[in-house]
Write a protein that holds these residues in place. Sequence first.
Motif: not given
Length: 331
Positions: A261-269
């Motif tokens: 649940s704390i995994l990120g993606k790109d800057a927008e996300y």
Amino acid sequence: MLKNIISKLILNKDLSNLELNFLFNKIINAEINENLISAILTLISRNGYNYKNILVASKILRKKLIKVKVPKNSIDTCGTGGDGKHTLNVSTAAAIVLAGLGVNVVKHGNRSITSKCGSADVLEKLGINILDNKKNLEKKIKKDKFIFLFAPNYHLTMKNVANVRKNLPFKTIFNLLGPLINPGLIKRQIIGIFDKKLLVPYINVLKSLGHKKVWVFHSNEGLDEISIFNKTKVYELNNKKIKSFIINPKSIIKKKYNFKSILGKDAEYNSKKIVEIFNGKHNAFLEIVALNAAAGLVISEKESNLKKAYYKTKSYLLSGNAIEKINQLIK
């Protein structure tokens, strides 16, 4: 001399301070070609980082940086990155929380090098000017309590290794140098480290550089953040004295959360996720940001107890008032 140094690196032999100074000056001043720099950084990475090579390299870069005048009690939340976990921008969000709570934050950072989204990327997507000039920033820290120092603007010699770092498929010693070369030359920091073996040499480097109060940490699951899922090993430097302790999130946070649940993606996300928690959305990301910001309150001596500090940062986020700080920084 260079050939002899490379031979020693190949044989994994210790370099003297004189040799390290010679080597890092050659790299940073681009007096050797990129292929050779790449080979040298690979050998240093293979051999392992230690107190001596981190200290020598950081001192060279600190002499070459463009200095920014900031309040003496300012704090930075810049970590080493390179933990390979691809999480959301915890330390960047924590920095804005701290500023909202009255701490002077001089955030040092860059675009993504080893992650999907660096601090500069996410702040830019939030609408914060990451390229403001030095004079404006020196005024802004007094008014806004937060400034972002975009690393390439203050470490002009680092451009000489930028391509090499980008092309190497692993972290280098330069990941470790980032938190040590804040252009504000701040004395208070919370620093996540990508390797627990580096905690002891790193805290000793900070002591040698004259830092006042710092926490350096690494969690049991390999995060370069204070974890809400597992225990985190912390080394504290406080007025030249070093001690270590463990933070057990179970003693602070009662609810269990899923790491995914704390995994990120790109800057927008990632920027959307920051806006959500600053508007008061209660989730795992809010919890880990609150806990890491709480460490910042302790380091800045706004609070003396981590648990009490956590209640303060969590309450601030849950109130939804934190979004006002982002709006202020955008203006």
